[in-house]
Design an enzyme around this catalytic site. Structure first.
Site, short mmCIF file in Angstrom:
data_model
loop_
_atom_site.label_atom_id
_atom_site.label_comp_id
_atom_site.label_asym_id
_atom_site.label_seq_id
_atom_site.Cartn_x
_atom_site.Cartn_y
_atom_site.Cartn_z
CG ASN A 149 -0.33 -0.11 2.52
OD1 ASN A 149 0.66 -0.81 2.70
ND2 ASN A 149 -0.87 0.59 3.50
CD GLU A 247 2.86 1.03 10.89
OE1 GLU A 247 1.98 1.35 10.07
OE2 GLU A 247 3.96 1.59 10.97
CB CYS A 281 -2.27 0.63 8.71
SG CYS A 281 -1.72 -0.88 7.88
CD GLU A 455 8.57 0.54 11.42
OE1 GLU A 455 9.36 -0.24 10.87
OE2 GLU A 455 7.47 0.87 10.94
#
Length: 473
Positions: A149, A247, A281, A455
């Site tokens: 994505n 993640e 997300c 992150e």
């Protein structure tokens, strides 16, 4: 355009010893515009062997020089944004403007990793019987798995952290979007990262992940993607005691309070919802709107959805591109059909656009029953269920009631309510009166089943470092 996307190992483009290839599909047309090479186990072993050599060479370079090289790589990437963006649009579908933004953000991550590399330092503790030196060392070879994505930006976070820390990295992007990470890896090598320290491989996800995670030389696993796959990779890494950074998926609640201008709120949230066709997300995906402004909010949101120009991402007039693959198209159609069958009102969209490419109309629904799958499963597409609320406590129970804990949104001008809702939401990120994008200067990570570790931020190197306690007597 017809392209071949090869493995990148030791600075060389390789077709793969098994000679297996797969088509790369342009989601705007459904047609193949190239082939991607798949790695065999032999290729993966070669990548690991190269990374062993790369680790020795790269970690021996001073952090200051590593920082210079990473910042140079960012310059190389920015020097040809248009080519990189066009590659991304062809393989992923997003409009060119959004692809350009992603290339720029990827360069920002590399630059940030370089800046933080220059800040690496050890420390001295004056212990009870002498000095103790706390040293930072690169953890070793990193296996990085990233989705389709945001094919460049999500990989850039991992390259920036791992290389900044002095690790070598083997990247396994999605074989559906191979070109974007190859562009970035080549920029890194051009800037001066040893070719042995960066590898890019493609192939069958289970085969590649199982082989790399089980390889004794691999020291760290990092993954961005869905919760089910994240659990599988974390379990595999746990079986051999390897740390992970994850993640994982999101299902972001949006709380729109009655004190705001509903039209302005709808404008802002529609833009956030339909960016990258909702395949984010962090994307807002469950809209809790206070009853007294619900009708006006819905009317404006529907107008915005219907007005969006949907088309090929290479067309400058396009505002929303196709879904990235046929699986996503079928999944979104299934979620919408399920909600419709259970009594939801489809106020906009609710259908595929055309028969060529993977286009789905921006969709708005109301009167969605609690048992509808879209309220429990991450939609990852251009669908917005709008739910009324009157009781704040009950709404928060629903907003926090899923296993997801990545992102959430609050829209209110009441400062007290902002603070109360922000504190109550069980999510790693909360956007107040705006959209949400991960920029390198701040850490981001999910709560609950949406992730492990963070992150970005000044902490970007930490997942890729290990400490050594040296007692100096």
């Amino acid at each position: 355009m017809n392209s071949n996307f090869e493995l990148l190992i030791d600075g060389r483009a390789l077709s793969g010893s098994g000679r297996e290839r797969a088509p790369v599909i342009n989601p705007a047309t459904g047609d193949s515009f190239g082939q991607v090479a798949f790695a065999s186990n032999e290729d993966l072993d070669n990548a690991v062997a190269s990374a062993v050599r790369g680790l020795r060479e790269w970690r021996s370079i001073s952090p200051w020089e590593r920082g210079r090289i990473l910042k140079k790589a960012a310059e190389v990437l920015r020097a040809d944004v248009e080519t990189a963006a066009r590659t991304m649009t062809l393989e992923q579908g997003k409009p060119l403007g959004q692809a350009r933004d992603e290339v720029e953000r990827s360069a920002d991550f590399l630059e940030w990793g370089g800046e933080q590399a220059r800040r690496l330092s050890d420390r001295i503790v004056h212990g009870r019987s002498g000095r103790i030196e706390i040293q930072n060392h690169p953890i070793g070879i990193v296996a990085a798995f990233t989705p389709w994505n945001f094919p460049m930006a999500l990989a850039a976070k991992k390259f920036a952290g791992a290389l900044g820390a002095g690790c070598s990295i083997i990247s396994k992007p999605s074989q559906e979007t191979p070109g974007s990470v190859l562009v970035m890896a080549k920029a890194l090598i051009e800037a001066g990262v040893p070719p042995t320290a960066v590898a890019v491989v493609f192939g069958h996800a289970d085969q590649v992940s199982d082989h790399l995670i089980s390889a004794p030389q691999i020291a760290k696993v990092t993954f961005t993607g869905s919760i089910p796959i994240g659990k599988r990779l974390a379990a595999a890494a746990g079986a051999v005691i390897k740390p992970v950074t994850m993640e994982l998926g999101g299902h972001a609640p949006v709380i729109v309070c009655g004190d705001v201008d509903p039209e302005l709120a709808a404008d802002m949230l529609a833009k956030a919802k339909f960016a990258n066709a909702g395949q984010i997300c962090l994307s807002p995906s469950r809209f809790f709107v206070e009853e007294r402004i619900r009708e006006r909010f819905i009317a404006r949101f529907v107008d915005r959805a219907k007005a969006l120009r949907v088309g090929d991402g290479t067309d400058p007039a396009t505002e929303m591109g196709p879904l990235a693959n046929e699986r996503r198209l079928m999944a979104i159609a299934g979620l919408v059909d399920d909600a419709r069958d259970r009594g939801a009102a489809i106020l906009a969209g609710g259908e595929r656009i055309g028969r060529h490419g993977y286009f789905y109309a921006p969709t708005v629904m109301a009167e969605v029953p609690d048992e509808a799958s879209i309220l429990r499963e991450e939609p990852f597409g251009p669908v917005a269920p709008i739910l009324p609320f009157t009781d704040e406590a009950e709404m928060l129970d629903r907003a926090n009631g899923l296993e997801f804990g990545l992102a959430s949104y609050v829209v209110t001008n009441d400062m007290g309510r902002q603070q109360r809702l922000t504190a109550a939401l069980e999510y790693g990120a909360v956007a107040v009166n705006g959209g949400l994008t991960h920029y390198p200067e701040a850490p981001l990570g999910g709560w609950k089943e949406s992730g492990i570790d963070t992150e970005g931020g000044i902490e970007i190197l930490e997942p890729y470092l290990r400490t050594k306690h040296v007692s100096l007597g």
